[in-house]
Design an enzyme around this catalytic site. Sequence first.
Site, short mmCIF file in Angstrom:
data_model
loop_
_atom_site.label_atom_id
_atom_site.label_comp_id
_atom_site.label_asym_id
_atom_site.label_seq_id
_atom_site.Cartn_x
_atom_site.Cartn_y
_atom_site.Cartn_z
N CYS B 159 -4.49 -1.78 5.40
CA CYS B 159 -3.39 -2.28 4.58
C CYS B 159 -3.26 -1.57 3.24
O CYS B 159 -2.37 -1.87 2.46
CB CYS B 159 -3.55 -3.78 4.39
SG CYS B 159 -3.89 -4.57 5.97
N HIS B 292 -1.64 -7.45 -4.24
CA HIS B 292 -1.75 -7.35 -2.78
C HIS B 292 -1.46 -8.74 -2.20
O HIS B 292 -0.74 -8.86 -1.23
CB HIS B 292 -3.14 -6.86 -2.39
CG HIS B 292 -3.30 -6.60 -0.93
ND1 HIS B 292 -2.52 -5.70 -0.25
CD2 HIS B 292 -4.15 -7.14 -0.01
CE1 HIS B 292 -2.88 -5.69 1.03
NE2 HIS B 292 -3.86 -6.55 1.20
N GLU B 303 -8.95 -10.95 -5.32
CA GLU B 303 -8.05 -10.15 -6.16
C GLU B 303 -7.97 -10.74 -7.58
O GLU B 303 -7.94 -9.99 -8.56
CB GLU B 303 -6.65 -10.08 -5.52
CG GLU B 303 -5.73 -9.14 -6.28
CD GLU B 303 -4.43 -8.84 -5.53
OE1 GLU B 303 -4.16 -9.49 -4.49
OE2 GLU B 303 -3.69 -7.94 -5.98
N LYS B 324 4.76 -10.43 -0.60
CA LYS B 324 4.46 -10.80 0.79
C LYS B 324 4.93 -12.22 1.07
O LYS B 324 5.15 -12.58 2.23
CB LYS B 324 2.97 -10.65 1.07
CG LYS B 324 2.50 -9.19 1.05
CD LYS B 324 1.06 -9.05 1.47
CE LYS B 324 0.60 -7.61 1.49
NZ LYS B 324 0.40 -7.01 0.15
N HIS B 329 3.44 -9.47 5.36
CA HIS B 329 2.48 -8.38 5.16
C HIS B 329 2.85 -7.23 6.08
O HIS B 329 2.83 -7.37 7.30
CB HIS B 329 1.06 -8.89 5.48
CG HIS B 329 -0.03 -7.96 5.07
ND1 HIS B 329 0.20 -6.65 4.73
CD2 HIS B 329 -1.36 -8.15 4.93
CE1 HIS B 329 -0.94 -6.06 4.41
NE2 HIS B 329 -1.91 -6.96 4.52
N PHE B 388 -8.46 -3.90 5.51
CA PHE B 388 -9.59 -3.98 6.44
C PHE B 388 -10.48 -2.75 6.27
O PHE B 388 -10.00 -1.66 5.99
CB PHE B 388 -9.08 -3.96 7.89
CG PHE B 388 -8.76 -5.31 8.45
CD1 PHE B 388 -8.52 -6.40 7.64
CD2 PHE B 388 -8.69 -5.49 9.82
CE1 PHE B 388 -8.22 -7.64 8.17
CE2 PHE B 388 -8.39 -6.73 10.37
CZ PHE B 388 -8.15 -7.79 9.54
#
Lengths: 391, 402
Positions: B159, B292, B303, B324, B329, B388
């Site tokens: 991502c 994010h 985060e 998002k 996402h 990931f």
Amino acid sequence: MTKEFVITGIGIVSAAGIGKDEFWDAAINGKSGIKEISHFDTSRYKSHLGGEIRDFDLDAIFSDRRFRRVANISKYSLASSKLAVDDAGLDSNKWDGIKVGLVVGVTHGAINYTREFHAAMVKDGPAAVSPMLFSDSVLNAPAGNVSIAFNIKGAAHTIIGGMPTGLDAIAYAIKIMQSNNLDMCIAGGTEEIDSIVFDSYARLRLLSPNSGKPEGIKPFGIDRNGFVVGEGACMLVLEEKKAAIERMARIYAGIHSVDTALHINPAQSNKTFRDIDTEATYIAAGANGTSKDNIEAKVLQAVSAKRPFIGNIKPITGECFAAGSAMQTALAAMVIHKGIIPPSRVGYDLIPEIDWARFNPYAENAEVETAMVSSIGLEGEGSFLVLKKVN
Amino acid sequence: MNRRVAVTGAGLITALGIGKKQNLSGIFEGRNAINKIESFDIRGYRSKTGGEIQGFNFSRKLRKLKSSRLDRATKLLLTAIDEALLEAGLENALPADTGIFFGTTLGGMLSGELYHRNIVLGKKARPSLLLDYLAHYQGIHISKEYGLNHTAFTISNACASGTNAIGFAYNEIRTGVVNTALAGGYDTMCEFTFAGFNSLQAVTQTLCRPFDKKRDGLVLGEGVGIVVLEEMSSAVLRNANILAEVIGYGESSDAFHITRPEPEGSGAALAISRALTSAGIDALDIDYINAHGTGTPYNDVMEAKAIQKIFGAAGKNIPVSSVKSMIGHLLGGAGAVEAVITVMAINNGILPPNINYETPDPECHLNIVHKPGQKTSIKRAISNSFGFGGANAAIVFQSVNS
């Protein structure tokens, strides 16, 4: 002043051998890892050969329970990284992870797990799929696993492409070492064989035999009729030359340049590869028995001032895609370091486009100051890496 | 060499719409673009929703490529690149040595899925589906269509891919390797990933609520974000309309877990601090943080910790939002789409809202932009992406007036 970077560690997992010594021995003695494919049934195809990794035990090289169930591509990556780090005389338990980077070149990724996950989804529905297969099927899973295993915190990248991607990974590693001020980087390529990849290349008529002639990989051969698939991983430890000398590391070779181009036109090689060093006396070529071999031969002629020896690992490893060009680099680095050119063992007629180069039936002792690694992908994209002896 | 890098054009396709204009009105209003999934059968899945692009009909004339062989990803890319080049005034003047830098996690997975599905079900599978399946083929196709011969570089760091791609393009221009770049990221909605994220129980069954105490998962989206980057002085010389300047980029790796982020946010903080250091600015110079913010329990608290590590007490005041919440996402497309939205925020003086935010989470002590339509002047903004495998990246944009 640009920094210089050198190769100080080599880790290889291939059909021709696991570890750089087995690999070198296979190259010298022409021991091919290409055999009848055993991972899956090939009876309905004309092609049956492959360079499969056999008798591979990750635990024997790198034992860590966390990675027991990862995809083969990750296992090859973990083993080759461990071999490379050991070969460089380094210990990941002792290094400052923030100063270490990783670049993994991939063509198809963890296609076994991708196929299994998808087949379960199609046949048995949403409830049947495995989360473990999914998280390990993503393209950056090998890099993720290696970064976790070896405490790599500086940067961890996965770059995707065809055959030249192992070389692109090395070029990219040098860039990220500079932009992130890293001490070292593990870089290379990794691939696994799978039935769906085999099926795809067979349907696209790229696998040998795509003619009436017998099956087999014949780089630069007149009777070449496609490639034979291979698998494995090759990781290299790259360091800044000054730091490598300071820690008295064994240096295989220095990385002089990597040139890349899309849609290669041999007639414009001199214009396209302006910075390439033409003094190479050894070339680890990427030719794999496809139509692109002609193009590679012409480009190599255009960028060679000497009459270099041509070597090719694909008859012993198969076409390992992104991992293949990294393995070629390992071989060229060992040629420079050992001063020995393995025999090219070309037992077939070569295309006239390559008749300017040298093919040696026996191993030769030779001081190789400059070696080149060439790789051209299926879409005519290519990378050319030049290595120099470090004195 | 240390050259400056201008953004001179951008293209955007998300569930909010096709094109920047469509997206801008949606972002300004705080429109929810998450709907019931239409492109495949969602029976049996925990979650039923996603951010699918509506009304995308590809009718563009192709010069070099054949439409029948192209994956939806390539069609979306062509559309977004056309928009970006038109804005940059380069639609008929794109130099052949322009570099292509793409981030993706799936490539042409829809083609690969269809091919494999047919094999599994014993049907005829068209080999032509394979010609745009692998993740580096979209870049190669784009290079053919636009006549580019320098590089088609494809990065797949989960991502974070889109941010990595733009960040690498920025570094390549900065260090003099290329003068012009098409950079961005893309991913399509496909059942493979939908099933995967469902099996990981990472998806919400209600709403995606980044940084909210009641957040319970992400929602998937699809789309493309593209920027045209140029070396600043040549962009100025040709009187290009400069949207923003890229002034910094940072990256790092967690070395922690294949799907979970390092909980204290130290890897994310390293990427943010490297971005600020390379920009040569102080954390307090940042006016807006495009987070994010996936809406998963793990990511958002991590985060928030990373932001607090870098921004200190000011971290509680700087406006933060995750788009998002509106578009889902976009995986490999996320960082690129969010970079374009960050540039649009700078250009239009608006703070993109973090919708569905109701209950503050004391563990995510941030100034969340929860009301849509807020206008403000943004001189410098940072966009974060984490993925990931522990991939972290952050990129800093600056308005041209500063």
